[in-house]
Scaffold this motif. Structure first.
Motif, PDB file in Angstrom:
ATOM      1  N   VAL A   1       1.092   3.590   4.542  1.00  0.00           N
ATOM      2  CA  VAL A   1       0.822   4.038   3.179  1.00  0.00           C
ATOM      3  C   VAL A   1       0.612   2.808   2.301  1.00  0.00           C
ATOM      4  CG1 VAL A   1       1.666   5.371   1.224  1.00  0.00           C
ATOM      5  CG2 VAL A   1       2.232   6.079   3.559  1.00  0.00           C
ATOM      6  N   LEU A   2      -0.537   2.757   1.620  1.00  0.00           N
ATOM      7  CA  LEU A   2      -0.891   1.627   0.762  1.00  0.00           C
ATOM      8  C   LEU A   2      -1.165   2.130  -0.653  1.00  0.00           C
ATOM      9  CD1 LEU A   2      -3.489  -0.138   3.106  1.00  0.00           C
ATOM     10  CD2 LEU A   2      -1.055  -0.679   2.896  1.00  0.00           C
ATOM     11  N   GLY A   3      -0.924   1.281  -1.654  1.00  0.00           N
ATOM     12  CA  GLY A   3      -1.283   1.659  -3.012  1.00  0.00           C
ATOM     13  C   GLY A   3      -0.397   1.025  -4.054  1.00  0.00           C
TER      14      GLY A   3
ATOM     15  N   SER B   1       2.364   5.082  -4.308  1.00  0.00           N
ATOM     16  CA  SER B   1       2.659   5.038  -2.872  1.00  0.00           C
ATOM     17  C   SER B   1       4.151   4.946  -2.618  1.00  0.00           C
ATOM     18  CB  SER B   1       1.940   3.849  -2.218  1.00  0.00           C
ATOM     19  OG  SER B   1       2.454   2.616  -2.685  1.00  0.00           O
TER      20      SER B   1
ATOM     21  N   LEU C   1       5.717   2.393   4.325  1.00  0.00           N
ATOM     22  CA  LEU C   1       5.286   2.476   2.928  1.00  0.00           C
ATOM     23  C   LEU C   1       5.380   1.098   2.287  1.00  0.00           C
ATOM     24  CD1 LEU C   1       7.353   5.261   3.387  1.00  0.00           C
ATOM     25  CD2 LEU C   1       5.953   5.848   1.415  1.00  0.00           C
TER      26      LEU C   1
ATOM     27  N   SER D   1       3.857  -1.227  -1.346  1.00  0.00           N
ATOM     28  CA  SER D   1       3.337  -1.004  -2.693  1.00  0.00           C
ATOM     29  C   SER D   1       3.217  -2.329  -3.426  1.00  0.00           C
ATOM     30  CB  SER D   1       4.280  -0.065  -3.457  1.00  0.00           C
ATOM     31  OG  SER D   1       3.821   0.171  -4.758  1.00  0.00           O
TER      32      SER D   1
ATOM     33  N   LEU E   1      -4.117   6.052   1.629  1.00  0.00           N
ATOM     34  CA  LEU E   1      -4.201   5.422   0.314  1.00  0.00           C
ATOM     35  C   LEU E   1      -3.619   6.357  -0.739  1.00  0.00           C
ATOM     36  CD1 LEU E   1      -7.798   3.867   0.367  1.00  0.00           C
ATOM     37  CD2 LEU E   1      -5.638   2.842   1.078  1.00  0.00           C
ATOM     38  N   VAL E   2      -2.637   5.861  -1.490  1.00  0.00           N
ATOM     39  CA  VAL E   2      -1.965   6.671  -2.503  1.00  0.00           C
ATOM     40  C   VAL E   2      -1.947   5.897  -3.815  1.00  0.00           C
ATOM     41  CG1 VAL E   2       0.139   7.875  -3.163  1.00  0.00           C
ATOM     42  CG2 VAL E   2      -0.520   7.762  -0.746  1.00  0.00           C
ATOM     43  N   SER E   3      -2.790   6.322  -4.761  1.00  0.00           N
ATOM     44  CA  SER E   3      -2.816   5.757  -6.108  1.00  0.00           C
ATOM     45  C   SER E   3      -2.993   6.900  -7.093  1.00  0.00           C
ATOM     46  CB  SER E   3      -3.952   4.741  -6.271  1.00  0.00           C
ATOM     47  OG  SER E   3      -3.770   3.635  -5.410  1.00  0.00           O
TER      48      SER E   3
END
Length: 695
Positions: free
Chosen positions: A461-463, A467, A487, A489, A532-534
């Motif tokens: 998990v990136l962001g 994230s 995870l 960040s 991708l979590v933004s």
């Protein structure tokens, strides 16, 4: 905070006179209270709306310079024969000046914030630290906490400057004594040399940290000492009546005053220049003012002087009123006038009924007894605030009790463990928080849920901060499906490296994407996922704010996702993108200010975008992501129906579950637990990416 105001001209109490003019070093100077008035008004205007006066917060810097003058003059006049006499006299005067108004503000405010904030722990801890002179350190910790409550919603944020001054008070009397000010012929010269060296070191530290860790430069006493030191050196120069004092007297005060006011209008991007200019100009202006000058008479106007006399109480109460206003009725033209009137009435009552009488009163026949009484009062106030912090959550709420997340502001730093798994995600180790962490290696195992060595499949998990807020969405993947989820960040990280970050986090953003992310991806295998979590808010602005820059950003996002998908696809690694957060981050509306509560049955002062508006705003981003999914380049995990289950996108009206944890639209733990089945289904699906569903 502003230095406590000077006395009324007719009754200057012991050790409280403002610095005097050359030739009459200890005569009350009303123009300095006039300058205090300008400083506190600038702070209030900035705190109402920073756009009105971008650097108005530098009024605190003006107060620091004045404080340096006042404290130096006070200690020079009452040096004491023994160190104990010096310290007891100094601290007795400080406690009489500071404690009554501070206690009157902190204790009632602590109770009031419990009535409107369902999780007041962070605010109460700040208030507790304010009573012991450490709130600046507490706020520094919160400033580097991903999920700390926004400063605008903490009623004790403004007490950081009180902490700086009180910590300075621990150092400065000892320095004065060791230099012999008032006791030895060379005392003034020795103190001037010592403060010059300390102030230069402090200024250098301030400049260096401003580039690398601006929160530390802002909140720490050692990096603010140069501002108080400027006032100290000015007072020594005025009392020395030498060439420097004569040179200051020849400076024209009006251009200095105009330049000082201009420094308060500088944009926040010029913060370093604004700080240095404000302090320098304040010191020069104070040194140039002489009785009978036009500017001196203007600053000595009785109404302006009275506001200066109120400045300590006004500073203490203005932020409380604005903060509680944001929680309850909002800050808008219709509510601003009554809020301003309320802060003025509270300041006048505090000054006239508490601050002035108790400052002049004789607390004890001995100064050590006065110190003991002051410390005892602070201790009792601390116990009251500590007791409020022990109340069960929601104990002061009536009606429906919304299921706000129960983890509090420390959730990121607390280890998060999934039962039955040997590894945990320890948030602080996985977050690049500021530019000082460039070069730091992110520890893979410490940031991983599940066992990465035995995992059937891995998810990276990136962001940005989002994230770090989705941890609870992976429980079943780890427990039941044998996944390992890593995870990481970086603060304010851009969604893809092709989109540059031009803000203060640009260096750490570049380091994250150029160094850390490639190293993390290198450890993945065929069949693994990059997720991708933004927040993606920059791609869904209000319709009125859209222009060529919005279209360019969407093109950069599309190009970045294509490049990343191609690189991952060459190794059989799949790409997923979180989509569907409808909350308007720019509103900075805490969920507790939007949901129905006892003081607002129909909902609080904040109004978040409704479902229809949110769908319209995200249409351009929909087209980009759905188009890439149709091409088989990525998988879109769309949680819009979860985050916006009804006409309003704040909470689930059927059971009261609040879907956001803070005013920056980070999902709550409850929301991510509800999202877990959708995330699991999408990441377990090995079929080629299909077209995203349109609503």
């Amino acid at each position: 905070m502003p230095s406590p105001p000077g006395p009324r001209p007719s009754v200057p109490p012991d050790g409280a006179a403002t610095p005097g003019a050359p030739g009459s070093a200890h005569v009350y100077r009303p123009e300095i209270d006039g300058l205090r008035a300008i400083a506190v008004l600038a702070v209030i205007v900035n705190h109402i709306d920073p756009l009105w006066l971008p650097s108005g917060h530098l009024g605190v810097d003006i107060f620091f310079v004045i404080s340096g003058c006042v404290i130096t003059g006070s200690l020079a006049r009452q040096p004491g024969r023994e160190l104990g006499d010096l310290l007891s006299g100094f601290y007795a005067r400080r406690l009489r000046r500071l404690v009554p108004a501070l206690l009157l503000m902190v204790v009632p405010t602590a109770l009031l914030i419990c009535l409107v904030d369902p999780h007041p722990h962070g605010a109460l801890r700040t208030g507790l630290m304010a009573l012991v002179g450490l709130s600046n350190l507490e706020l520094l910790q919160q400033a580097t906490d991903y999920f700390a409550r926004a400063a605008q919603l903490n009623p004790f944020t403004h007490t950081w400057s009180l902490g700086v001054e009180e910590q300075f008070y621990l150092l400065f009397p000892l320095l004065v004594w060791s230099c012999g000010l008032g006791r030895r012929p060379q005392g003034r010269r020795r103190l001037a040399l010592a403060m010059t060296l300390l102030s230069l070191a402090s200024l250098i530290g301030f400049v260096v940290l401003w580039q690398r860790a601006p929160a530390s430069a802002y909140f720490l006493m050692p990096t603010r000492l140069w501002e108080l030191g400027a006032g100290c050196l000015l007072q020594l120069a005025l009392e020395g009546r030498g060439r420097l004092e004569q040179w200051l007297g020849r400076l024209p005060p009006l251009p200095l005053a105009v330049a000082l006011l201009a420094s308060l209008t500088l944009p926040r991007s010029q913060g370093l220049l604004a700080h240095v200019a404000c302090v320098l100009l304040t010191a020069l202006l104070l040194g140039s003012l002489r009785r009978g000058q036009g500017l001196q008479r203007l600053l000595s106007h009785p109404r302006l002087v009275y506001i200066g006399l109120l400045s300590y109480s006004l500073y203490l109460w203005h932020w409380v009123v604005l903060c509680l206003g944001r929680w309850t009725i909002g800050l808008r033209p219709a509510t601003l006038a009554p809020l301003l009137l309320l802060m003025l009435l509270l300041a006048v009552a505090s000054y006239e009924l508490v601050e002035t009488p108790l400052r002049r009163a004789r607390w004890h026949r001995r100064r050590r007894g006065t110190v003991a009484l002051g410390m005892g009062a602070l201790g009792l106030g601390s116990l009251v605030v500590l007791g409020l912090d022990q109340l069960p959550p929601y104990s002061l709420f009536s009606g429906r009790r919304p299921q706000l997340q129960a983890e509090g502001v420390k959730s990121l730093s607390a280890p998060y463990r999934i039962p039955g798994t040997p590894w945990r995600w320890a948030g602080e180790a996985c977050v690049l928080g500021d530019n000082s962490q460039i070069g730091k290696r992110l520890p893979l195992r410490a940031c991983t849920l599940g066992d990465p060595l035995q995992a059937s499949r891995r998810v990276l998990v990136l962001g940005n901060s989002f994230s770090a807020s989705v941890v609870a969405g992976f429980d079943r993947l780890v427990r039941e499906d044998g996944f390992a989820v890593t995870l990481t960040s970086s603060w304010a990280a851009s969604p893809v490296p092709e989109i540059s970050n031009l803000g203060p986090y640009a260096p750490i953003n570049a380091h994250y994407w150029n160094r850390e992310v490639p190293a993390l991806i290198a450890g993945l295998r065929s069949g693994d996922w990059v997720f991708l979590v933004s927040d993606m808010m920059i791609f869904s602005p209000p319709l009125k704010d859209r222009g060529p820059g919005h279209d360019q950003a969407l093109q950069q996002l599309q190009q970045g996702l294509i490049r990343l998908s191609d690189r991952l696809g060459q190794r059989g690694i799949r790409l997923a993108v979180l989509h569907g957060n409808p909350f308007a981050r720019e509103a900075e509306c805490h969920p507790a200010s939007a949901i129905p509560q006892w003081f607002a049955p129909g909902g609080g002062p904040c109004r978040l975008p409704d479902r229809t508006t949110s769908l319209q705003r995200r249409l351009p981003l929909d087209r980009v992501l759905q188009g890439l999914e149709q091409q088989g380049r990525l998988r879109v995990i769309d949680l819009f129906d979860l985050f916006c289950p009804g006409p309003q996108c704040t909470y689930n009206a059927s059971d009261g579950t609040v879907l956001y944890r803070d005013e920056h639209s980070h999902p709550s733990i409850e929301a991510m637990r509800l999202a877990a089945p959708t995330i699991r289904e999408r990441l377990l699906d090995d079929r080629p990416a299909a077209a995203g569903r349109r609503r």
